[in-house]
Design a protein around this motif. Structure first.
Motif, PDB file in Angstrom:
ATOM      1  N   GLN A   8       0.842  -1.198   0.000  1.00 57.33           N
ATOM      2  CA  GLN A   8       0.000   0.000   0.000  1.00 57.33           C
ATOM      3  C   GLN A   8       0.878   1.249   0.000  1.00 57.33           C
ATOM      4  O   GLN A   8       1.906   1.294   0.675  1.00 57.33           O
ATOM      5  N   GLU A   9       0.456   2.238  -0.764  1.00 56.53           N
ATOM      6  CA  GLU A   9       1.200   3.499  -0.840  1.00 56.53           C
ATOM      7  C   GLU A   9       1.321   4.126   0.548  1.00 56.53           C
ATOM      8  O   GLU A   9       0.369   4.137   1.331  1.00 56.53           O
ATOM      9  N   GLY A  10       2.523   4.628   0.878  1.00 58.03           N
ATOM     10  CA  GLY A  10       2.744   5.284   2.154  1.00 58.03           C
ATOM     11  C   GLY A  10       3.252   4.375   3.252  1.00 58.03           C
ATOM     12  O   GLY A  10       3.669   4.860   4.318  1.00 58.03           O
ATOM     13  N   MET A  11       3.236   3.051   3.035  1.00 61.67           N
ATOM     14  CA  MET A  11       3.760   2.128   4.050  1.00 61.67           C
ATOM     15  C   MET A  11       5.249   2.380   4.260  1.00 61.67           C
ATOM     16  O   MET A  11       5.980   2.647   3.305  1.00 61.67           O
ATOM     17  N   VAL A  12       5.701   2.292   5.509  1.00 59.57           N
ATOM     18  CA  VAL A  12       7.128   2.431   5.815  1.00 59.57           C
ATOM     19  C   VAL A  12       7.694   1.028   6.038  1.00 59.57           C
ATOM     20  O   VAL A  12       7.283   0.324   6.958  1.00 59.57           O
ATOM     21  N   LEU A  13       8.627   0.642   5.175  1.00 58.50           N
ATOM     22  CA  LEU A  13       9.166  -0.713   5.192  1.00 58.50           C
ATOM     23  C   LEU A  13      10.599  -0.746   5.707  1.00 58.50           C
ATOM     24  O   LEU A  13      11.360   0.199   5.529  1.00 58.50           O
ATOM     25  N   LYS A  14      10.940  -1.861   6.336  1.00 54.96           N
ATOM     26  CA  LYS A  14      12.315  -2.142   6.742  1.00 54.96           C
ATOM     27  C   LYS A  14      12.980  -2.902   5.599  1.00 54.96           C
ATOM     28  O   LYS A  14      12.555  -3.996   5.237  1.00 54.96           O
ATOM     29  N   VAL A  15      14.032  -2.321   4.999  1.00 52.34           N
ATOM     30  CA  VAL A  15      14.703  -2.925   3.845  1.00 52.34           C
ATOM     31  C   VAL A  15      16.211  -2.782   3.993  1.00 52.34           C
ATOM     32  O   VAL A  15      16.690  -1.911   4.726  1.00 52.34           O
ATOM     33  N   PRO A  16      16.998  -3.611   3.275  1.00 52.87           N
ATOM     34  CA  PRO A  16      18.456  -3.474   3.332  1.00 52.87           C
ATOM     35  C   PRO A  16      18.900  -2.171   2.687  1.00 52.87           C
ATOM     36  O   PRO A  16      18.304  -1.710   1.718  1.00 52.87           O
ATOM     37  N   SER A  17      19.952  -1.574   3.247  1.00 57.85           N
ATOM     38  CA  SER A  17      20.508  -0.374   2.629  1.00 57.85           C
ATOM     39  C   SER A  17      21.158  -0.751   1.306  1.00 57.85           C
ATOM     40  O   SER A  17      21.439  -1.917   1.044  1.00 57.85           O
ATOM     41  N   LYS A  18      21.433   0.248   0.472  1.00 54.48           N
ATOM     42  CA  LYS A  18      21.987  -0.041  -0.856  1.00 54.48           C
ATOM     43  C   LYS A  18      23.326  -0.742  -0.784  1.00 54.48           C
ATOM     44  O   LYS A  18      23.699  -1.499  -1.658  1.00 54.48           O
ATOM     45  N   SER A  19      24.072  -0.499   0.295  1.00 51.41           N
ATOM     46  CA  SER A  19      25.387  -1.148   0.420  1.00 51.41           C
ATOM     47  C   SER A  19      25.246  -2.639   0.574  1.00 51.41           C
ATOM     48  O   SER A  19      26.194  -3.387   0.359  1.00 51.41           O
ATOM     49  N   ASN A  20      24.048  -3.124   0.980  1.00 51.77           N
ATOM     50  CA  ASN A  20      23.836  -4.550   1.153  1.00 51.77           C
ATOM     51  C   ASN A  20      23.097  -5.178  -0.015  1.00 51.77           C
ATOM     52  O   ASN A  20      22.855  -6.378  -0.016  1.00 51.77           O
ATOM     53  N   GLN A  21      22.722  -4.379  -1.010  1.00 53.77           N
ATOM     54  CA  GLN A  21      22.018  -4.939  -2.148  1.00 53.77           C
ATOM     55  C   GLN A  21      23.015  -5.556  -3.104  1.00 53.77           C
ATOM     56  O   GLN A  21      24.077  -5.015  -3.361  1.00 53.77           O
ATOM     57  N   ILE A  22      22.664  -6.681  -3.644  1.00 48.97           N
ATOM     58  CA  ILE A  22      23.570  -7.406  -4.525  1.00 48.97           C
ATOM     59  C   ILE A  22      23.811  -6.638  -5.813  1.00 48.97           C
ATOM     60  O   ILE A  22      24.906  -6.530  -6.308  1.00 48.97           O
ATOM     61  N   SER A  23      22.783  -6.081  -6.365  1.00 50.88           N
ATOM     62  CA  SER A  23      22.922  -5.305  -7.593  1.00 50.88           C
ATOM     63  C   SER A  23      21.817  -4.271  -7.644  1.00 50.88           C
ATOM     64  O   SER A  23      20.647  -4.596  -7.621  1.00 50.88           O
ATOM     65  N   VAL A  24      22.177  -2.994  -7.708  1.00 52.87           N
ATOM     66  CA  VAL A  24      21.182  -1.929  -7.682  1.00 52.87           C
ATOM     67  C   VAL A  24      20.289  -2.007  -8.916  1.00 52.87           C
ATOM     68  O   VAL A  24      19.097  -1.739  -8.853  1.00 52.87           O
ATOM     69  N   ASN A  25      20.855  -2.401 -10.055  1.00 53.34           N
ATOM     70  CA  ASN A  25      20.089  -2.396 -11.294  1.00 53.34           C
ATOM     71  C   ASN A  25      19.689  -3.794 -11.735  1.00 53.34           C
ATOM     72  O   ASN A  25      19.465  -4.047 -12.907  1.00 53.34           O
ATOM     73  N   SER A  26      19.633  -4.740 -10.818  1.00 50.82           N
ATOM     74  CA  SER A  26      19.306  -6.105 -11.192  1.00 50.82           C
ATOM     75  C   SER A  26      18.402  -6.739 -10.165  1.00 50.82           C
ATOM     76  O   SER A  26      18.496  -6.465  -8.977  1.00 50.82           O
ATOM     77  N   ALA A  27      17.529  -7.617 -10.647  1.00 48.13           N
ATOM     78  CA  ALA A  27      16.644  -8.339  -9.734  1.00 48.13           C
ATOM     79  C   ALA A  27      17.304  -9.598  -9.218  1.00 48.13           C
ATOM     80  O   ALA A  27      16.712 -10.351  -8.469  1.00 48.13           O
ATOM     81  N   LYS A  28      18.538  -9.843  -9.628  1.00 45.17           N
ATOM     82  CA  LYS A  28      19.216 -11.063  -9.199  1.00 45.17           C
ATOM     83  C   LYS A  28      19.522 -11.028  -7.724  1.00 45.17           C
ATOM     84  O   LYS A  28      19.745  -9.981  -7.149  1.00 45.17           O
ATOM     85  N   GLN A  29      19.591 -12.208  -7.127  1.00 48.46           N
ATOM     86  CA  GLN A  29      19.898 -12.296  -5.711  1.00 48.46           C
ATOM     87  C   GLN A  29      20.621 -13.600  -5.438  1.00 48.46           C
ATOM     88  O   GLN A  29      20.442 -14.580  -6.145  1.00 48.46           O
ATOM     89  N   LYS A  30      21.479 -13.581  -4.412  1.00 47.23           N
ATOM     90  CA  LYS A  30      22.096 -14.820  -3.963  1.00 47.23           C
ATOM     91  C   LYS A  30      21.038 -15.618  -3.221  1.00 47.23           C
ATOM     92  O   LYS A  30      20.310 -15.077  -2.408  1.00 47.23           O
ATOM     93  N   VAL A  31      20.966 -16.902  -3.522  1.00 45.45           N
ATOM     94  CA  VAL A  31      19.885 -17.706  -2.962  1.00 45.45           C
ATOM     95  C   VAL A  31      20.390 -19.034  -2.453  1.00 45.45           C
ATOM     96  O   VAL A  31      21.432 -19.526  -2.844  1.00 45.45           O
ATOM     97  N   VAL A  32      19.607 -19.629  -1.535  1.00 46.68           N
ATOM     98  CA  VAL A  32      19.774 -21.032  -1.178  1.00 46.68           C
ATOM     99  C   VAL A  32      18.855 -21.808  -2.093  1.00 46.68           C
ATOM    100  O   VAL A  32      17.645 -21.656  -2.036  1.00 46.68           O
ATOM    101  N   LEU A  33      19.408 -22.594  -2.996  1.00 43.09           N
ATOM    102  CA  LEU A  33      18.574 -23.400  -3.870  1.00 43.09           C
ATOM    103  C   LEU A  33      18.224 -24.701  -3.158  1.00 43.09           C
ATOM    104  O   LEU A  33      19.098 -25.501  -2.843  1.00 43.09           O
TER     105      LEU A  33
END
Length: 652
Positions: free
Chosen positions: A268-293
């Motif tokens: 919902q618009e306006g919700m305040v979310l807890k998210v990782p800072s950009k320094s912890n994001q794997i790729s700012v311009n990518s949806a890829k992520q390290k995963v446990v397969l």
């Protein structure tokens, strides 16, 4: 294949590895003595002395102490009983690491540090004599409670049917303490999650690694330790969705909900979310992520085809003697057998975590320009395979991809360093040199340091590349004779910033001169040495290893030295099965095969996992990117550096 089984067993069980340790003498240098004179006196070589005394390359001082290697032969009058009772020691030489020593003697990190208490405090030192603990000494404690060393982070992978209460009881801590160290488990304790038990340490990130059957559930793979996560508040904007939030922050929908339970009712618009800072994001311009397969429930049993160049047809009429001779002399066959042995370990590890897959192995019977791939596929109706690993040569891999292009079957090139033709179903798993260079520049740009390049006149290609593509990099001036202009080089340095000096030369004199210039300004500037690709000159005894560690030599690499518990399990399991340490090709065989099998076990196609998931194995990272002209390349690069404790670490 029966013939090959005989060949394979012959090489694995006929190979033995033996290690001999040299005794070390301390010698007081006399006035005017040279390394050559001392080497002659002790019947050794200057190279062997320099290995134990890197500083000696800078000159000898009277009354200084040198460590001198003195080879010892086996005494015919010494009984076996006497030998086994003697304590085993190891003298640390330049470039050795704890991981390498532990592998060499097949001892655990905990056991080695217990036998050498100073390791925790001071780390490895060149010339240090380590006590190697015997594997036959029984443990003094039979307690089921794990022994926790002070100031050492202890982790625990959650097993099926375990609860917070049982885990807390096992480690003699309270549930409150467990939740305080692992806030993510307050609402849910997930099987396979890695918990911080005691000590201070970073939180875990998903990695694909082999595990022993008893150490993990049927459908899980252990995870290991990453950098700590920092969180920020984020206000949801208009028209944002789970998909767009996932792309921005590199989290799945479930991970977002776990961090923000209110999202279970929708975004919902306006919700305040807890998210990782950009320094912890794997790729700012990518949806890829390290995963446990983990293994996904699927009605379809997948088929993986492995095409390896055993070239059995060459040996149809061979005798045992000629077969043994070929095993001793055919490097390509030995490489293939090593790769195959790693693939077998991967197949076994996948079975242990519940992956049921039809794996078909065929002889590609190939040379650099020929193979029998076409006949293998026509004879075995393999056009409906879910993925193919191999062959080894690039031309044959491309021929295979062409045969399967209509069915869009992924073909993974396991070893070729060639760029590859633009084929939509071709995946180049080896990281190219150009990708590693780009990754190094991307890292330096992200660090916002001052980048200076020292390039000799024979490296015009890299000079042109930097001038055209890395315009923020400063080019250090050279003298008329081609050497570094030190005074003008110093003018390029910047205070209050890290000065990264890229060195592009194979000239020993220029390397030493540049390093001395850098060492000379270390008291006034932050400075670090960088190379863009392997430089053999730096590995010679003419270049001081100690100075490389002082300058924290940094470089890009497609592999890393992994001393995690999971990697050690793989090493130990391989040694137990094959009676020899895994070679580079054996580890590669495991990494590429296991990664492919786990991607195929998902409820997505291999292509979809390549476009959305970054995975890590024992040595390699797999981060596939789609090329504009077609096909995929691996951009899984590690940025590594030499540390002053003689270890190689990953730069963050």
């Amino acid at each position: 294949m029966n013939y090959f089984s005989v060949v394979f067993c012959t090489i694995l069980f006929s190979v033995t590895s033996s290690f001999s340790q040299e005794k070390i003498e301390k010698y007081v240098v006399g006035k005017g003595e040279t390394i050559a004179q001392i080497a002659q006196k002790f019947k050794t070589t200057p190279y062997e002395i320099y290995k134990l005394n890197p500083d000696a390359q800078n000159g000898l001082k009277p009354n200084s102490i040198l460590l001198i290697p003195k080879s010892t032969g086996k005494s015919s009058v010494t009984s076996a009983k006497t030998v086994t009772q003697q304590p085993k020691t190891h003298v640390v030489i330049a470039k050795e690491t704890l991981f390498g020593i532990e592998n060499k003697y097949d001892v655990s990190d905990e056991a080695l540090k217990k036998a050498n208490p100073d390791l925790e405090k001071y780390g490895l030192q060149v010339g240090q004599v380590l006590n190697i603990p015997s594997k036959n000494i029984p443990s003094k404690s039979n307690s089921k409670t794990p022994v926790v060393a002070k100031n050492v982070a202890i982790y625990h992978v959650v097993q099926p049917k375990e609860t917070k209460y049982s885990i807390a009881k096992k480690y003699d801590i309270t549930i409150e303490e467990l939740e305080r160290k692992n806030p993510e488990i307050v609402s849910n304790l997930a099987v396979g999650y890695e918990l911080l038990i005691k000590g201070n340490g970073p939180k875990p990130v998903a990695k694909i690694v082999p595990v022993e059957t008893k150490a993990v559930s049927e459908k899980q793979i252990a995870i290991s330790v990453p950098e700590p996560v920092n969180y920020i508040d984020y206000t949801v904007k208009a028209k944002e969705t789970f998909y767009s939030l996932s792309k921005v922050f590199g989290l799945t929908q479930q991970q977002l909900i776990e961090l923000n339970p209110a999202l279970s009712a929708g975004v919902q618009e306006g919700m305040v979310l807890k998210v990782p800072s950009k320094s912890n994001q794997i790729s700012v311009n990518s949806a890829k992520q390290k995963v446990v397969l983990t293994k996904k429930n699927s009605q379809d049993k997948k088929t993986l085809v492995l095409l390896f160049p055993f070239n059995i047809a060459k040996n149809g009429g061979d005798t045992i003697t000629s077969t043994v001779n070929r095993l001793n002399n055919d490097k390509f066959l030995n490489m293939t057998l090593d790769f195959y042995s790693g693939a077998l370990m991967a197949i076994d590890s996948a079975k242990q975590v519940g992956v049921s897959m039809d794996v078909k192995i065929f002889d590609s019977n190939e040379t650099k320009t020929t193979s029998n791939v076409a006949s293998v596929f026509s004879d075995n109706n393999l056009a409906n395979a879910d993925a193919v690993v191999g062959p080894f040569y690039q031309s044959n891999v491309e021929r295979t991809a062409s045969l399967l292009s209509q069915n869009n079957v992924p073909v993974i090139s396991p070893l070729s360093k060639d760029a590859g033709n633009p084929m939509p179903n071709l995946y180049q798993s080896i990281v190219s040199t150009s990708v590693m260079k780009s990754a190094m520049f991307d890292f330096l740009t992200a660090k916002q340091g001052n980048v200076i390049a020292v390039i000799d006149k024979k490296k015009e290609t890299i000079r042109k590349y930097i001038l055209e593509n890395q315009k923020e990099v400063k080019i250090a001036p050279l003298t008329a004779t081609g050497g570094l202009d030190v005074e003008n080089f110093k003018r390029l340095l910047v205070r209050d910033k890290m000065n990264y000096v890229i060195l592009e030369t194979g000239n020993t004199g220029m390397i030493k001169y540049t390093m001395n210039a850098m060492l000379g300004v270390m008291s006034n500037y932050q400075i670090q040495l960088v190379i863009l690709e392997p430089n053999e000159t730096l590995d010679t005894d003419e270049i001081s290893f100690e100075n490389l560690t002082k300058l924290h030599l940094m470089y890009p690499s497609a592999t890393r030295e992994n001393n995690s518990p999971e990697a050690q399990i793989f090493m130990q399991s391989y040694r137990k099965k094959n009676k020899v340490n895994p070679s580079t090709y054996a580890i590669r065989g495991f990494d590429i095969t296991f990664d492919t099998m786990m991607r195929l076990s998902q409820d997505k196609t291999y292509q979809e996992t390549a476009e959305t998931m970054i995975t890590e194995q024992v040595e390699s990272k797999f981060e596939y990117h789609k090329k504009e002209e077609g096909g995929y390349v691996n951009k899984g690069v590690y940025i590594l550096y030499y540390d002053t404790d003689l270890t190689i670490k990953e730069a963050k």
